[in-house]
Design an enzyme around this catalytic site. Structure first.
Site, PDB file in Angstrom:
ATOM      1  N   HIS A  12      40.613  31.466  56.899  1.00 38.51           N
ATOM      2  CA  HIS A  12      39.285  30.867  57.056  1.00 38.51           C
ATOM      3  C   HIS A  12      39.192  30.365  58.493  1.00 38.51           C
ATOM      4  O   HIS A  12      40.094  29.698  58.949  1.00 38.51           O
ATOM      5  CB  HIS A  12      39.075  29.718  56.054  1.00 38.51           C
ATOM      6  CG  HIS A  12      40.061  28.617  56.199  1.00 38.51           C
ATOM      7  ND1 HIS A  12      40.794  28.089  55.170  1.00 38.51           N
ATOM      8  CD2 HIS A  12      40.465  27.904  57.289  1.00 38.51           C
ATOM      9  CE1 HIS A  12      41.577  27.125  55.601  1.00 38.51           C
ATOM     10  NE2 HIS A  12      41.404  26.990  56.880  1.00 38.51           N
ATOM     11  N   HIS A  59      39.782  19.820  56.273  1.00 40.22           N
ATOM     12  CA  HIS A  59      40.088  19.671  57.700  1.00 40.22           C
ATOM     13  C   HIS A  59      39.614  18.324  58.240  1.00 40.22           C
ATOM     14  O   HIS A  59      39.079  18.232  59.342  1.00 40.22           O
ATOM     15  CB  HIS A  59      39.441  20.794  58.498  1.00 40.22           C
ATOM     16  CG  HIS A  59      39.970  22.157  58.184  1.00 40.22           C
ATOM     17  ND1 HIS A  59      39.626  22.842  57.050  1.00 40.22           N
ATOM     18  CD2 HIS A  59      40.841  22.956  58.844  1.00 40.22           C
ATOM     19  CE1 HIS A  59      40.248  24.024  57.045  1.00 40.22           C
ATOM     20  NE2 HIS A  59      40.994  24.106  58.108  1.00 40.22           N
ATOM     21  N   HIS A 193      48.794  30.305  63.288  1.00 41.97           N
ATOM     22  CA  HIS A 193      47.946  29.843  64.386  1.00 41.97           C
ATOM     23  C   HIS A 193      48.260  28.414  64.751  1.00 41.97           C
ATOM     24  O   HIS A 193      48.716  27.632  63.928  1.00 41.97           O
ATOM     25  CB  HIS A 193      46.450  30.011  64.089  1.00 41.97           C
ATOM     26  CG  HIS A 193      45.870  29.199  62.957  1.00 41.97           C
ATOM     27  ND1 HIS A 193      46.220  29.351  61.648  1.00 41.97           N
ATOM     28  CD2 HIS A 193      44.905  28.235  62.965  1.00 41.97           C
ATOM     29  CE1 HIS A 193      45.505  28.542  60.893  1.00 41.97           C
ATOM     30  NE2 HIS A 193      44.700  27.838  61.660  1.00 41.97           N
ATOM     31  N   GLU A 240      48.993  26.307  56.928  1.00 41.28           N
ATOM     32  CA  GLU A 240      47.994  26.557  55.868  1.00 41.28           C
ATOM     33  C   GLU A 240      48.393  27.715  54.952  1.00 41.28           C
ATOM     34  O   GLU A 240      47.809  27.887  53.883  1.00 41.28           O
ATOM     35  CB  GLU A 240      46.625  26.869  56.490  1.00 41.28           C
ATOM     36  CG  GLU A 240      45.986  25.692  57.197  1.00 41.28           C
ATOM     37  CD  GLU A 240      44.654  26.066  57.851  1.00 41.28           C
ATOM     38  OE1 GLU A 240      43.950  25.156  58.289  1.00 41.28           O
ATOM     39  OE2 GLU A 240      44.322  27.260  57.935  1.00 41.28           O
TER      40      GLU A 240
HETATM   41  C1  DHB Z   1      40.153  27.495  63.355  1.00 46.47           C
HETATM   42  C2  DHB Z   1      40.018  26.545  62.340  1.00 46.47           C
HETATM   43  C3  DHB Z   1      40.702  26.687  61.164  1.00 46.47           C
HETATM   44  O1  DHB Z   1      40.560  25.809  60.130  1.00 46.47           O
HETATM   45  C4  DHB Z   1      41.553  27.729  60.946  1.00 46.47           C
HETATM   46  O2  DHB Z   1      42.224  27.787  59.782  1.00 46.47           O
HETATM   47  C5  DHB Z   1      41.713  28.696  61.938  1.00 46.47           C
HETATM   48  C6  DHB Z   1      41.006  28.565  63.146  1.00 46.47           C
HETATM   49  C7  DHB Z   1      39.406  27.353  64.625  1.00 46.47           C
HETATM   50  O3  DHB Z   1      38.785  26.291  64.858  1.00 46.47           O
HETATM   51  O4  DHB Z   1      39.389  28.294  65.421  1.00 46.47           O
HETATM   52 FE    FE Z   2      42.022  25.885  58.666  1.00 46.26          FE
END
Ligand code: DHB
Ligand code: FE
Length: 290
Positions: A12, A59, A193, A240
């Protein structure tokens, strides 16, 4: 009793909402990502779920740092989209499934999970975008929802082992629900990420792909890692992937991979998608022909 038809796990990213709102699905940047979803929608047309039980991480929207439950289960009649501002501008509320929510809550507490129960719960891009990717039509989302939130925002985070156990317990609760509903389990987040700090932009394709394979071949593989090890391997937000692990654990027995997609990058994120259905006899019961 209710049937678990399978599991869908997906990343997401807030920017997906903007891409949907601005119709950018065919642009070169977005196409490899959005092209992953039609096969998942084709499978959904056969699997015909009525209810989604979704493992996701908030978040900082519904829960902030002052009060952070490790595990929280929604028991609201409706879940309103209140994303941070990137999301799709006009989304109707998602209908909750109160009966399944309370059944899951009762079963979890009976099995010694000390969860927080939320009779009001705002949802962010982690809930809204995966549902929109799978059911892109206008108007009301055609499934009811039971959100299960796992803390990945404020330390200490729950271990992979505990998230796996939570997933298993939720799966058993679904299967003991006195209903003829068809239930899809979802897990949203990841994959690797890191959005900030010295390693911002960190992505680990090799680990992500090993993790995706493990959900099919050796579903508890991730539980051998500590949370700190998983953060090291996947990034501060890559953790996550615990949502994927819990969702897979909720499907009892073996699963077959129906479909997967993996694309780098969306934002700073490795974006993944998997569709899994129970193997053999269970699959035949769950996914009848269209
Ligand atoms: C971003 C935010 C998220 O919650 C995630 O899971 C991946 C990327 C973002 O802000 O780019
Ligand atoms: Fe996220």
């Amino acid at each position: 009793m209710a049937k678990i038809v399978g599991a869908i796990t997906t990343s997401h990213v807030p920017a997906i909402g903007r891409a949907i709102a601005k119709n950018l699905q065919g642009e070169p940047y977005w196409k490899p990502f959005f092209d992953g979803y039609p096969p998942a929608r084709d499978w959904l047309a056969r699997a015909r779920p009525d209810v989604v039980v979704m493992f996701y991480n908030d978040h900082g929207l519904n829960f902030f740092l002052d009060k952070m439950p490790t595990f929280a289960v929604g028991a609201a009649p409706q879940y309103n989209n209140a994303d941070e501002g990137w999301g799709i501008p006009t989304l109707p509320p998602f209908n909750g499934n109160l009966d399944l929510s309370w059944h899951v809550i009762n079963e979890l507490v009976a099995k010694d999970f000390d969860i927080v129960t939320c009779q009001e719960m705002l949802v962010d891009h982690a809930v809204t975008l995966p549902l929109k990717l799978l059911w892109p039509g206008e108007g009301q989302c055609p499934v009811t929802l039971v959100p299960v939130c796992i803390n990945t925002v404020q330390y200490p985070l729950p271990s992979a082992r505990r998230c796996y156990a939570l997933g298993q317990a939720v799966g058993k609760a679904i299967e003991s629900w006195n209903s003829d509903a068809r239930v899809l389990v979802m897990g949203t987040g990841g994959l690797s990420h890191q959005l900030d700090g010295e390693r911002a932009g960190f992505i680990n394709k090799e680990f992500d792909q090993q993790f995706m394979r493990s959900l099919i071949d050796d579903p508890s593989w991730t539980t051998k890692y500590t949370t700190a090890e998983l953060v090291e391997k996947t990034g501060t937000q890559g953790i996550e992937l615990l949502m994927w692990l819990a969702a897979r654990a909720a499907v009892p027995g073996g699963v077959r991979q129906v479909h997967s997609n993996y694309h780098i990058p969306i934002s700073n994120t490795a974006a993944g998608l998997m569709v899994m259905e129970p193997t053999a006899g269970a699959a035949q019961r769950a996914a009848q022909p269209a």
